[in-house]
Design an enzyme around this catalytic site. Structure first.
Site: not given
Ligand code: GLU
Length: 320
Positions: A252
């Site tokens: 990011k």
């Molecule tokens: N919150 C996770 C992420 O930002 C993704 C979780 C998921 O898709 O299981 O990559």
């Protein structure tokens, strides 16, 4: 039964093209199947998450042509859609696991626990094996340690092998001793990604989890939680990650490849969708098209594993 998919971003930065590709694939899968698409904000880690990023993620998705049937800004029966507001559900799940004898307190030092962070990605969170030291503490030892330190809580993994068939990556089996007990609640009180994502996918009736290949190794841990909580597991598909020239997944922090920066340089969502569709092998030519126009061409199991590089995307978009 209506199929339900989801995109579950962590709002720790601006949405980059890697996140956008995963979101697009999951959205297309549901739109093609006539299913429902849920947006969930995984902001459980408050140190990493910011509300303004959650807002920007939603604006970027809409710009890109991805809408959601349930999620923030839309009233749905599974609200709230922000993990920070769903902690009571994680607490209940811990109660269930506790009653089933599947948890134990872990007093290991911070530096030992540093290898078991809350971030879902990265070797540290998934690869580091826990030696199991705190599992065999006597009640007296536990009492002595509890006087000095608040423990984390670890989930006891089953001893049997865990297998599943990934829609894209095929069959996977993890031997019983390949996965160690993992933290479901940190010493600072934060619930872990593995617990929260499992509880939420089940509570939101998700039937099809589609996400980046970096989370493949999380799946057996989540399947163990589904089993221990008596919940029905969804199907899993792990799509290839967009990588840079050196094979690294996008971060990011890589500002040049955010949707916002592309938009600022005049790239249209249609060109980006067209580039993705072509590189993933869903279309024969990198022609601009809307996400909606791509629905009939999408073929999840046809998704090409190679070719999804940032260089290729930039070349097709003539940026960078
Ligand atoms: N919150 C996770 C992420 O930002 C993704 C979780 C998921 O898709 O299981 O990559």
């Amino acid at each position: 039964m209506t199929r339900r998919g989801r995109f579950a971003p962590t709002p720790s930065g601006l949405m980059h093209i890697g996140n956008a590709f995963t979101a697009l694939a999951s959205w297309l899968q549901m739109r093609q199947a006539g299913g429902e698409f849920v947006l969930r904000i995984e902001d459980i880690d408050i140190a990493r998450s910011r509300p303004e990023y959650a807002e920007k993620l939603q604006d970027d998705l809409l710009w890109f042509g991805i809408d959601w049937d349930e999620g923030p800004r839309i009233v749905g029966s599974c609200a709230p859609y922000e993990q920070s507001l769903r902690q009571h559900l994680y607490r209940e799940a811990l109660d269930t696991l506790h009653s089933a004898g599947r948890l134990y307190p872990c007093y290991c030092s911070r530096s030992e626990l540093a290898s078991i962070g809350n971030a879902p990605h990265g070797l540290a969170s998934e690869g580091a094996a826990y030696h199991g030291g705190c599992r065999s503490l006597s009640p007296e030892e536990r009492q002595a340690r509890a006087a000095k330190k608040t423990p984390a809580l670890r989930f006891i993994m089953p001893t049997h092998a865990i297998g599943f068939h990934d829609v894209l990556a095929g069959p996977h089996t993890y031997a019983g001793d390949a996965l160690s007990d993992f933290v479901v609640k940190r010493a600072d009180g934060m619930f872990s990604y593995q617990l929260a994502v499992t509880v939420d996918d089940a509570a939101m009736g998700i039937t099809d989890v589609l996400r980046g290949a970096d989370l493949l190794d999380s799946t057996p841990r989540q399947l163990a939680l589904y089993e221990a909580l008596g919940l029905k597991a969804p199907s899993f598909a792990h799509v290839p990650l967009l990588v840079d020239a050196s094979g690294q997944r996008l971060s990011k922090r890589d500002k040049a490849l955010t949707l916002a920066s592309l938009r600022d340089t005049g790239v249209t969502p249609e060109r980006l969708v067209g580039a993705f569709a072509y590189l993933a092998g869903w279309t024969d030519r990198p022609e601009p098209l809307t996400a909606r126009e791509l629905i009939p061409c999408f073929g999840l199991i046809r998704t090409a594993a190679d070719g999804l590089t940032t260089d290729q995307v930039q070349r097709l978009l003539a940026v960078g």
